[in-house]
Write an enzyme that holds these catalytic residues in place. Structure first.
Site, PDB file in Angstrom:
ATOM      1  N   LYS A 118      34.443  33.627  38.454  1.00  0.00           N
ATOM      2  CA  LYS A 118      35.112  34.331  37.345  1.00  0.00           C
ATOM      3  C   LYS A 118      34.482  33.884  36.028  1.00  0.00           C
ATOM      4  O   LYS A 118      34.162  32.692  35.853  1.00  0.00           O
ATOM      5  CB  LYS A 118      36.601  33.973  37.385  1.00  0.00           C
ATOM      6  CG  LYS A 118      37.487  34.657  36.367  1.00  0.00           C
ATOM      7  CD  LYS A 118      38.950  34.248  36.598  1.00  0.00           C
ATOM      8  CE  LYS A 118      39.925  34.945  35.655  1.00  0.00           C
ATOM      9  NZ  LYS A 118      41.339  34.563  35.935  1.00  0.00           N
ATOM     10  N   SER A 138      47.326  35.679  38.669  1.00  0.00           N
ATOM     11  CA  SER A 138      45.958  36.181  38.507  1.00  0.00           C
ATOM     12  C   SER A 138      45.060  35.985  39.709  1.00  0.00           C
ATOM     13  O   SER A 138      43.931  36.494  39.726  1.00  0.00           O
ATOM     14  CB  SER A 138      45.308  35.545  37.268  1.00  0.00           C
ATOM     15  OG  SER A 138      45.857  36.106  36.098  1.00  0.00           O
ATOM     16  N   SER A 161      44.201  38.663  36.614  1.00  0.00           N
ATOM     17  CA  SER A 161      43.040  38.696  35.751  1.00  0.00           C
ATOM     18  C   SER A 161      41.728  38.367  36.446  1.00  0.00           C
ATOM     19  O   SER A 161      40.661  38.615  35.888  1.00  0.00           O
ATOM     20  CB  SER A 161      43.254  37.742  34.580  1.00  0.00           C
ATOM     21  OG  SER A 161      43.238  36.386  35.020  1.00  0.00           O
TER      22      SER A 161
END
Lengths: 111, 467
Positions: free
Chosen positions: B82, B184, B160
């Protein structure tokens, strides 16, 4: 997904509920979901607008921020009028010496 | 090499191929880079490719294996991170316009640990801007645009950790790392139909990861299976002097221990406001789990979860991003809500923040008590399948509600794993969440692995992956 988005949705509902239950307490802060922000929230938002000149907050954005501040009042309302006497100290990270690790013990001893 | 064959292999399978010299780490890295370059733009799942570093790490992995040095199960395996994790010399944008030119000169601890385990970093993966910390109500709240689930390009990947889940789902990388403050990892794992593991708070160092909420942020993997997730977690976990909240872990066994029977708890009302297919899939999952032990309904502890999470995230994220809030850079975020969300956080009172924090130890105790009577808690990961890309979230599925399960677990700091549980509306995936006591990752992984041995949802391939 955060969290904050979900919170804001729920907070608005919670605020409306709380304002019904405790009108006296929240008279000044009660959000008016359809009628625009409360006077207190608007004053706070305008204070932000005035004290954060670099942010260049427009009047329309300031009004929306006031709506968000009303949602934040729901947080306060959720904690209000509840006894905190038996709640423990919060878990904070601060320790007085950098030499003392906060969680030095092996995981197995934590269970 | 056949076009999509390695794309959906598990980590042990790829490891076997590497050790049998059926494929080299360099070939595998190139294969992933090619898929990321070809399919990533369709999904909007990639923040930056890292070919130079990837090939360098892959060459080193091949050389070591040839010389008889084997770093373990992740040796030579490509992965993505990420874009919230620092990777030396690469852009680390946190998915947000104010940080589009940000570059760090060192690796996040998890990136370093995965490197030490022999894994090969091939890409930084897309994410919701600032991990959603300023608020958002649409899929497009990202510097890289709306990330799609590989199951439908008209639907969101979840967030996310959007690109991490979407890239694993589409077979662009064998595994990826993401983070969770409040959902997330669970959310995109569910929406993309992959396995996502959110570890206990403190089990994995956050050093070098963007701070959104210091007392809530966790780092965890997205994988093809629960067993893969355990392998990746093993490589990342443990105390890090650079993250004072991290804790030591005893040696963990990659093959999780098995219980003969499980005591499975289901939080009350957990399917009250879910889509019919989500309920159907959860009930089917419960029937599978029921063959492994007992199932009973449990009342979640009564806490003001939304106020607690709101106060903690507002207070901590407001402080973390105070500079860009005050100087107005936050207004360059993609989400209209995100552009202004930080300002109200500046008015959250310290007393409210502390009141929220004071409720967390009793919540932790309440969960510990629950886990005296059951081994795990299970529920649908989310109440719906993925949202359509073109609708604001609050307009997508009226009448549904995710309930407090995920938030309660995050506030308590306890671990959870989401595994695919079937398909719902428009053939989009649904998830089953298994939560357990603090540091009981081997247990929740074991149950998830057992569930996956009896179901085949995690073997299904999304349409985008094979196109």
């Amino acid at each position: 997904m955060t969290t904050r988005k979900r919170f804001l949705e729920h907070a608005a509902i919670a605020a409306a509920v709380v304002s019904t239950l405790a009108k006296a307490d929240l008279a000044a802060a009660a959000p008016a979901a359809k009628r625009g922000p409360s006077a207190v929230a608007l004053a706070l938002a305008r204070w932000l607008q005035r004290t954060l000149p670099r942010a260049r907050l427009s009047n329309s954005l300031t009004e929306k921020i006031a709506g968000d501040i009303d949602d934040g009042f729901a947080v306060n309302a959720a904690f209000r009028n509840k006894s905190n006497a038996h709640l423990p100290e919060p878990d904070f990270l601060f320790v007085a010496s950098e030499d003392i690790p906060i969680s030095p013990q092996p995981r197995s001893e934590l269970r | 090499m056949r076009t999509d064959e390695p794309a959906f292999q598990t980590i042990p399978s790829l490891g076997k191929m590497l050790r049998a010299r059926q494929i080299s780490s360099v070939e595998l890295a190139k294969y992933c880079l090619d898929r990321l370059a070809r399919l990533g733009p369709r999904l909007h799942s990639v923040a930056a490719l890292m070919p130079s570093r990837a090939l360098q790490e892959a060459k080193a992995a091949d050389a070591e294996l040839a010389a008889g040095k084997d770093r373990g199960p992740l040796h030579g395996i490509p992965y993505g991170a990420k874009d919230l994790f620092a990777a030396r010399g690469a852009p680390t944008t946190w998915g947000a316009a104010p940080y589009r030119r940000q570059v760090f000169d060192s690796d996040a601890t998890v990136v370093r640990r995965l490197h030490d385990a022999g894994a090969v970093l091939v890409a930084k993966l897309a994410m919701i801007e600032l991990a959603g910390g300023m608020g958002y109500n649409e899929a497009g709240a990202s510097l890289t645009g709306a990330c799609r689930t590989p199951w439908s390009l008209d639907h969101w990947s979840g967030g996310s950790s959007s690109g991490s889940a979407a890239s694993v789902s589409a077979g662009l990388v064998p595994f990826a790392i993401g983070s969770e403050t409040d959902g997330s990892i669970m959310n995109p794992a569910s929406y993309c139909g992959v396995t996502g593991l959110r570890p206990t708070y403190g089990l994995v160092s956050r050093h070098g990861a963007m701070a959104l909420s210091w007392t809530l942020d966790k780092v965890g993997p997205f994988c093809r299976s629960a067993q893969d997730a355990d392998l990746v977690l093993n490589a990342m976990a443990g105390r890090d002097p650079l993250d004072r909240t991290s804790v030591d872990t005893p040696a963990r066994n990659a093959a999780p221990s098995e219980r003969k029977t499980w005591r499975i708890g289901v939080p009350a009302h957990v399917t009250d406001k879910v889509q019919p297919e989500v309920r159907h899939n959860f009930e089917a999952a419960l029937r599978v789990l029921g063959t492994m032990g007992t199932v009973e309904h449990i009342a979640l502890p009564d806490f003001p979860y939304n106020a607690m999470i709101g106060a903690v995230i507002s207070g901590e994220a407001g402080s973390a991003f105070r500079d860009i809030i005050e100087d107005g850079r936050v207004q360059s975020l993609a989400s209209p809500l995100g552009r202004r969300g930080g300002y109200s956080s500046l008015t959250i009172s310290a007393v409210d923040y502390i009141d929220a924090m004071r409720r967390r130890p009793p919540l932790r105790s309440a969960f510990a008590k629950i886990f005296e009577t059951v081994d795990v808690l299970v529920g649908p990961t989310y109440s719906t399948v993925s949202y359509p890309i073109d609708l604001p979230f609050d307009k997508a599925y009226p009448g549904t509600d995710d309930g407090p399960f995920i938030t309660a677990c995050n506030l308590a700091g306890i671990p959870a794993i989401s595994v695919p549980s079937g398909f719902g509306h428009l053939g989009l995936p649904t998830g089953l969440m298994i939560a357990g006591p603090a540091f009981a990752e081997p247990d929740i992984v074991a149950l998830a692995a057992r569930f996956q041995r009896q179901t085949a949802f995690h073997h299904k391939r999304p349409p985008v992956a094979v196109s």
